[in-house]
Structures are given as structure tokens and as C-alpha cells.
Design a protein around this motif. Sequence first.
Motif, PDB file in Angstrom:
ATOM      1  N   SER A 192      41.856  30.102  -9.585  1.00 52.50           N
ATOM      2  CA  SER A 192      42.629  31.448  -9.218  1.00 52.50           C
ATOM      3  C   SER A 192      42.281  32.470 -10.156  1.00 52.50           C
ATOM      4  CB  SER A 192      44.195  31.448  -8.949  1.00 52.50           C
ATOM      5  OG  SER A 192      44.546  32.758  -8.931  1.00 52.50           O
ATOM      6  N   SER A 193      42.066  32.389 -11.218  1.00 43.92           N
ATOM      7  CA  SER A 193      41.964  33.046 -12.539  1.00 43.92           C
ATOM      8  C   SER A 193      40.258  33.418 -12.473  1.00 43.92           C
ATOM      9  CB  SER A 193      42.205  32.616 -14.013  1.00 43.92           C
ATOM     10  OG  SER A 193      43.631  32.542 -13.688  1.00 43.92           O
ATOM     11  N   GLY A 194      39.738  32.318 -12.286  1.00 43.83           N
ATOM     12  CA  GLY A 194      38.234  32.609 -12.131  1.00 43.83           C
ATOM     13  C   GLY A 194      37.630  33.353 -10.918  1.00 43.83           C
ATOM     14  N   LEU A 195      38.593  33.295  -9.698  1.00 48.82           N
ATOM     15  CA  LEU A 195      38.007  34.167  -8.773  1.00 48.82           C
ATOM     16  C   LEU A 195      38.477  35.496  -8.814  1.00 48.82           C
ATOM     17  CD1 LEU A 195      39.361  31.595  -5.828  1.00 48.82           C
ATOM     18  CD2 LEU A 195      36.984  32.225  -6.272  1.00 48.82           C
ATOM     19  N   LYS A 196      39.311  36.006  -9.521  1.00 44.62           N
ATOM     20  CA  LYS A 196      39.937  37.142 -10.000  1.00 44.62           C
ATOM     21  C   LYS A 196      38.770  37.924 -10.993  1.00 44.62           C
ATOM     22  CE  LYS A 196      44.705  36.598  -9.219  1.00 44.62           C
ATOM     23  NZ  LYS A 196      45.932  36.624 -10.080  1.00 44.62           N
ATOM     24  N   THR A 197      37.970  37.140 -11.804  1.00 46.39           N
ATOM     25  CA  THR A 197      37.204  37.623 -12.822  1.00 46.39           C
ATOM     26  C   THR A 197      35.614  37.504 -12.294  1.00 46.39           C
ATOM     27  OG1 THR A 197      38.396  36.264 -14.408  1.00 46.39           O
ATOM     28  CG2 THR A 197      36.279  37.057 -15.372  1.00 46.39           C
TER      29      THR A 197
END
Length: 266
Positions: A192-197
Amino acid sequence: SLPFIMGIGTSFVLQHTVALGVPTGPFLVFMGVALSITAFPVLARILAELKLLTTDLGRMAMSAAAVNDVVAWILLALAIALSGSGSPLVSLWVLLAGAGFVLAAFLLLRPVLTWMARRSPEGEPVKELYICATLAIVLAAGFATDTIGIHALFGAFIVGIIFPKDGAFAGVLLEKVEDLISGLFLPLYFVSSGLKTNVMTIKGGDSWALLVLVVATACIGKIGGTVIASLIVRVPFREALTLGFLMNTKGLVELIILNIGKDRHV
């Protein structure tokens, strides 16, 4: 304190470049906390794998990181309170309600958890009812802090602090939930964090200079601050430097803080 102050200094630079128009107060606190917090679970795993957990150095690092995290979560609660509304009265209510929640947790929840731990002696199976009740308390605490206006994580974190660590109960609870959390929920959180970055936004000399500034500030503040404090209390230089590198551990906790800040449009 040193990385927190340096983080605030960095935030002024960011506000005049890539973070135009964000609310100043919450942004300063978020940046300070993100650069000064130590990733406690990651540090514990590193120390365990290097077999340093039971040494004086390991105990010192864990104690310092624990105090560091508690202070950082309180400051994070303050940042969230400030970012929730422009009204100072709302922020004051969130802070007072948050303090009331912490007090209630220590006075009301702690005896209940201690009672359940005492009813689960070594060598006997722990009742499923106690496991369910504990998980329900964690969820209820998260719901309570989320309703107050602080992030749900803060409520769960407080329950973790007051939970009795001695005896069979804590071990059985960890055994029951750790595999599910570390095997499923944790990877999903990283995805989830990677997709936001979007790393493609780092382009041009200014962006790279800011990236180097943030990384350098985080490392110099953390390592330098720890080394200075250690030398003042006469810790040998080599151990002081080791402590500095250990306290500079980064990981999941920073991602949580940054995600909360992003969700709050800070």
C-alpha cells in the motif's frame, strides 16, 4: 531532541520548495517526528539476530528506543490534533481527551489485562476467551482514539505498553497473532505504501538535493545526537558510535507516520 530540531529545520526548507501551502504547525511536528523516531520492532530484530539483546549495549539501545517511541507517538498525536482543524479549541479538546484516554487505559484497562495474565499460569493452556477479549480491547482502544481525533494506531500502541509482558499469556498472544500480522497484514501495508510512492517525481538538481538533505539530516541528527549524549555520560567512543547507528534504525514506524501525514494532507 537533536534530530527532531534538525527535522523542523529541514521542514522550513521543504516548505519553501516542494511543500508549498501546507499547514505549518502540523508539518513541522510531522517532519520532526518522522526524522527522530527509532523503528523499535526493527531494532529489536537486529539486536536479536546479532545476539546483542541481552548485552548492556542492547539493553541501553532498547530502553532509549522505547522512551524515544513513546515521546514520538505523543508528539504524533499532537500533530494529528493540530492538523484536524484550524480551531485551537478542537486541538485542545483532542489533547485533553487523548490524555484522558491514556489515564483511563492505565487505571481501568491495565488491571483487567493483569488479571487475565494472572489467570494464565505457565504450563496451562490460555483460554480462547482471554485472547478474544484482549484483541477486542485493542480494537476498542483504536476505535476510541480514532473517534477522539487521534489515529487508531495510538490506542493500540497504548494497550501494547500497558500489557503485562511477564508470564505465559503475552507469549501465547504473540504466537497466535504474529504469523498473521507479519505474514499477511505487514506485506500488504508495505505494498500500500509502495503504491502511494512515485519515485519518478524526484528529478532535477533541486529534488535530488532535497532528498540528500533529508537523508543526511535524519542520519547526522540521530547518530550525532546519540554519540554526543553517550560521550557526556562517559560511554566509550566505539560503543557510543554503535549506539548511534542502532538508534538510527529506520523502518515501518516512519512509513506509518508518513502515511498518516499524507492521509491528513499535511
